[in-house]
Write an enzyme that holds these catalytic residues in place. Sequence first.
Site, PDB file in Angstrom:
ATOM      1  N   GLU A   1       0.845  -1.196   0.000  1.00  0.00           N
ATOM      2  CA  GLU A   1       0.000   0.000   0.000  1.00  0.00           C
ATOM      3  C   GLU A   1       0.879   1.243   0.000  1.00  0.00           C
ATOM      4  O   GLU A   1       1.963   1.267   0.606  1.00  0.00           O
ATOM      5  CB  GLU A   1      -0.910  -0.002   1.224  1.00  0.00           C
ATOM      6  CG  GLU A   1      -1.974   1.080   1.227  1.00  0.00           C
ATOM      7  CD  GLU A   1      -3.048   0.828   2.286  1.00  0.00           C
ATOM      8  OE1 GLU A   1      -3.598  -0.289   2.298  1.00  0.00           O
ATOM      9  OE2 GLU A   1      -3.296   1.725   3.100  1.00  0.00           O
TER      10      GLU A   1
ATOM     11  N   ASP B   1       0.215   5.369   0.658  1.00  0.00           N
ATOM     12  CA  ASP B   1      -0.850   6.224   1.183  1.00  0.00           C
ATOM     13  C   ASP B   1      -0.522   7.704   1.147  1.00  0.00           C
ATOM     14  O   ASP B   1       0.586   8.111   1.507  1.00  0.00           O
ATOM     15  CB  ASP B   1      -1.126   5.889   2.655  1.00  0.00           C
ATOM     16  CG  ASP B   1      -1.619   4.471   2.870  1.00  0.00           C
ATOM     17  OD1 ASP B   1      -2.336   3.969   1.996  1.00  0.00           O
ATOM     18  OD2 ASP B   1      -1.297   3.889   3.922  1.00  0.00           O
TER      19      ASP B   1
ATOM     20  N   GLU C   1      -2.922  10.447   3.097  1.00  0.00           N
ATOM     21  CA  GLU C   1      -4.136  10.616   3.888  1.00  0.00           C
ATOM     22  C   GLU C   1      -4.106  11.985   4.555  1.00  0.00           C
ATOM     23  O   GLU C   1      -3.046  12.454   4.980  1.00  0.00           O
ATOM     24  CB  GLU C   1      -4.231   9.541   4.977  1.00  0.00           C
ATOM     25  CG  GLU C   1      -4.312   8.127   4.459  1.00  0.00           C
ATOM     26  CD  GLU C   1      -4.227   7.108   5.582  1.00  0.00           C
ATOM     27  OE1 GLU C   1      -5.089   6.224   5.648  1.00  0.00           O
ATOM     28  OE2 GLU C   1      -3.283   7.203   6.404  1.00  0.00           O
TER      29      GLU C   1
ATOM     30  N   ASN D   1      -0.624  12.697   5.998  1.00  0.00           N
ATOM     31  CA  ASN D   1       0.108  11.494   6.381  1.00  0.00           C
ATOM     32  C   ASN D   1       0.502  10.725   5.117  1.00  0.00           C
ATOM     33  O   ASN D   1      -0.343  10.427   4.278  1.00  0.00           O
ATOM     34  CB  ASN D   1      -0.769  10.610   7.269  1.00  0.00           C
ATOM     35  CG  ASN D   1      -0.050   9.354   7.732  1.00  0.00           C
ATOM     36  OD1 ASN D   1       1.046   9.425   8.276  1.00  0.00           O
ATOM     37  ND2 ASN D   1      -0.663   8.197   7.519  1.00  0.00           N
ATOM     38  N   THR D   2       1.791  10.404   4.987  1.00  0.00           N
ATOM     39  CA  THR D   2       2.255   9.534   3.905  1.00  0.00           C
ATOM     40  C   THR D   2       2.791   8.255   4.534  1.00  0.00           C
ATOM     41  O   THR D   2       3.425   8.289   5.591  1.00  0.00           O
ATOM     42  CB  THR D   2       3.361  10.207   3.074  1.00  0.00           C
ATOM     43  OG1 THR D   2       4.520  10.435   3.889  1.00  0.00           O
ATOM     44  CG2 THR D   2       2.879  11.532   2.500  1.00  0.00           C
ATOM     45  N   ASN D   3       2.521   7.132   3.874  1.00  0.00           N
ATOM     46  CA  ASN D   3       2.948   5.853   4.433  1.00  0.00           C
ATOM     47  C   ASN D   3       3.168   4.848   3.309  1.00  0.00           C
ATOM     48  O   ASN D   3       2.590   4.980   2.218  1.00  0.00           O
ATOM     49  CB  ASN D   3       1.907   5.317   5.423  1.00  0.00           C
ATOM     50  CG  ASN D   3       2.447   4.227   6.324  1.00  0.00           C
ATOM     51  OD1 ASN D   3       3.654   3.982   6.371  1.00  0.00           O
ATOM     52  ND2 ASN D   3       1.571   3.564   7.055  1.00  0.00           N
TER      53      ASN D   3
ATOM     54  N   LYS E   1       3.933   1.021   9.125  1.00  0.00           N
ATOM     55  CA  LYS E   1       4.478   1.882  10.179  1.00  0.00           C
ATOM     56  C   LYS E   1       5.642   2.726   9.671  1.00  0.00           C
ATOM     57  O   LYS E   1       6.668   2.868  10.332  1.00  0.00           O
ATOM     58  CB  LYS E   1       4.914   1.055  11.394  1.00  0.00           C
ATOM     59  CG  LYS E   1       3.798   0.270  12.057  1.00  0.00           C
ATOM     60  CD  LYS E   1       4.311  -0.512  13.253  1.00  0.00           C
ATOM     61  CE  LYS E   1       3.209  -1.319  13.906  1.00  0.00           C
ATOM     62  NZ  LYS E   1       3.708  -2.123  15.062  1.00  0.00           N
TER      63      LYS E   1
ATOM     64  N   GLU F   1       5.415   6.104   8.535  1.00  0.00           N
ATOM     65  CA  GLU F   1       4.737   7.368   8.299  1.00  0.00           C
ATOM     66  C   GLU F   1       5.675   8.572   8.380  1.00  0.00           C
ATOM     67  O   GLU F   1       6.506   8.668   9.274  1.00  0.00           O
ATOM     68  CB  GLU F   1       3.612   7.572   9.326  1.00  0.00           C
ATOM     69  CG  GLU F   1       2.519   6.517   9.305  1.00  0.00           C
ATOM     70  CD  GLU F   1       2.714   5.465  10.387  1.00  0.00           C
ATOM     71  OE1 GLU F   1       3.873   5.236  10.784  1.00  0.00           O
ATOM     72  OE2 GLU F   1       1.705   4.891  10.834  1.00  0.00           O
TER      73      GLU F   1
ATOM     74  N   TYR G   1     -11.627   7.568  15.834  1.00  0.00           N
ATOM     75  CA  TYR G   1     -10.912   6.791  16.850  1.00  0.00           C
ATOM     76  C   TYR G   1      -9.408   7.014  16.819  1.00  0.00           C
ATOM     77  O   TYR G   1      -8.693   6.631  17.755  1.00  0.00           O
ATOM     78  CB  TYR G   1     -11.222   5.299  16.696  1.00  0.00           C
ATOM     79  CG  TYR G   1     -10.661   4.645  15.449  1.00  0.00           C
ATOM     80  CD1 TYR G   1      -9.437   3.984  15.458  1.00  0.00           C
ATOM     81  CD2 TYR G   1     -11.359   4.699  14.250  1.00  0.00           C
ATOM     82  CE1 TYR G   1      -8.926   3.388  14.318  1.00  0.00           C
ATOM     83  CE2 TYR G   1     -10.849   4.109  13.103  1.00  0.00           C
ATOM     84  CZ  TYR G   1      -9.638   3.459  13.152  1.00  0.00           C
ATOM     85  OH  TYR G   1      -9.141   2.878  12.007  1.00  0.00           O
ATOM     86  N   TRP G   2      -8.872   7.676  15.754  1.00  0.00           N
ATOM     87  CA  TRP G   2      -7.414   7.865  15.693  1.00  0.00           C
ATOM     88  C   TRP G   2      -6.950   9.143  14.998  1.00  0.00           C
ATOM     89  O   TRP G   2      -5.844   9.620  15.225  1.00  0.00           O
ATOM     90  CB  TRP G   2      -6.750   6.687  14.974  1.00  0.00           C
ATOM     91  CG  TRP G   2      -6.985   6.697  13.482  1.00  0.00           C
ATOM     92  CD1 TRP G   2      -8.099   6.277  12.826  1.00  0.00           C
ATOM     93  CD2 TRP G   2      -6.099   7.192  12.473  1.00  0.00           C
ATOM     94  NE1 TRP G   2      -7.964   6.458  11.467  1.00  0.00           N
ATOM     95  CE2 TRP G   2      -6.737   7.005  11.224  1.00  0.00           C
ATOM     96  CE3 TRP G   2      -4.817   7.735  12.501  1.00  0.00           C
ATOM     97  CZ2 TRP G   2      -6.150   7.381  10.018  1.00  0.00           C
ATOM     98  CZ3 TRP G   2      -4.217   8.112  11.288  1.00  0.00           C
ATOM     99  CH2 TRP G   2      -4.888   7.923  10.064  1.00  0.00           C
TER     100      TRP G   2
ATOM    101  N   ARG H   1       8.213   4.063  19.737  1.00  0.00           N
ATOM    102  CA  ARG H   1       7.515   3.095  18.888  1.00  0.00           C
ATOM    103  C   ARG H   1       8.418   1.936  18.505  1.00  0.00           C
ATOM    104  O   ARG H   1       7.941   0.829  18.268  1.00  0.00           O
ATOM    105  CB  ARG H   1       7.012   3.812  17.629  1.00  0.00           C
ATOM    106  CG  ARG H   1       6.030   3.003  16.807  1.00  0.00           C
ATOM    107  CD  ARG H   1       5.551   3.836  15.637  1.00  0.00           C
ATOM    108  NE  ARG H   1       4.437   3.231  14.935  1.00  0.00           N
ATOM    109  CZ  ARG H   1       3.887   3.750  13.837  1.00  0.00           C
ATOM    110  NH1 ARG H   1       4.352   4.885  13.341  1.00  0.00           N
ATOM    111  NH2 ARG H   1       2.879   3.148  13.242  1.00  0.00           N
TER     112      ARG H   1
END
Length: 280
Positions: free
Chosen positions: A101, A103, A105, A118-120, A128, A130, A192-193, A268
Site C-alpha cells: 500500500e 498512502d 491521507e 500522512n504519507t505511508n 508503520k 509514516e 478513533y485515531w 515506537r
Amino acid sequence: MAARLSFLVVLALLAVLTAKADFDDQFEVIGDRDHIGYKDDGNGGQEFSLELDQESGSGFKSKNKYLFGEFSVRMKLVDGNSAGTVTSFYLTSGESSTHDEIDIEFMGNSSGQPYVMNTNVWASGDGKKEHQFYLWFDPSADFHTYKITWNPKNIIFEVDNVAVRTFKNYDDLPFPTSRPMEVHATLWDGSYWATQHGNVKIHWRHEPFVVSYRAYHANGCVHSKNSSRCPDGSDAWMHRELGDEELDTVAWTERNCLSYNYCADGWRFPKGFPGECGRK
C-alpha cells in the site's frame, strides 16, 4: 426566458450525466453511491465529490490494477471543522496480511487548526513508515495537486509538483514490486485515531462533510492476469529518481513542515529503527 431556463437545465443535466458516465468508465463505487456527486469542473474536465455523514462515508477505486506508474489528482478538502474525518488518495493491493500500500491521507482538525498530511508505505504487510506534514497552505481553501510516483527504484510523493518525500528500494528490505494495486479515494470517519490521537471526534452537526476531486490522472502499467502492459512514454517515470534540486525540496519540507517521522520515534521502536532509517 422560460425556454432559455429549460435549455440551461438540460445542459446542466447533460453535464452531470456525462460526468457520471466518465466516473463509471474509470471507477467502482465504495460505500453509498448517493454520497458521490458528479459535475463538470468548468474547464472541460470532470469533478467528483465524496460526502460523509452519520449514515455513511464514500469512496471510489480504479477498475484497473497497476504494477508501477504515476498517479495524481487535484483535491479540495473538507473545510471548516473537519476533526475526525480522513480523506485519502492511495494505492493498495488489498487487505491481506501481506498486502502492499502507498498512502496519502489527510487527517482533519478543529476549525483554525491545520490538516495533517500522512504519507505511508506498506510492503508485504510491513507498514508503520509514516511521515506526517503540516502543509504550507490551507488544503481546504482551493484545489491542490497530490501525486504518487511508484517505480522499482523508489516511491516519490509530491504536492503541487514539489517533492516532499522519497522512499527508496533497498535490496535487503521489503518494497512493493510484485503485487498490482488499485487506486482508491475515500472520505470516512476516523474519529478513533485521526485527530489528536482520537481525542477529538467528529462533530456531526457540521455534516455533510464534502471533499472534491478533479483532474484524476493515472499513467501506469495496467496489470491483467499474469502480465502488465506499460503505456508509451513510461520511461519518463519508470526510472525516475530525485535529482539534487528535488532532494533540496525534500530537505526543506522536512525542516519546515514535517511533524512526525517514524525514524525518530524511539518509543515506537524500542528494539531499533526499521532498516531503511539512516540510509541514504
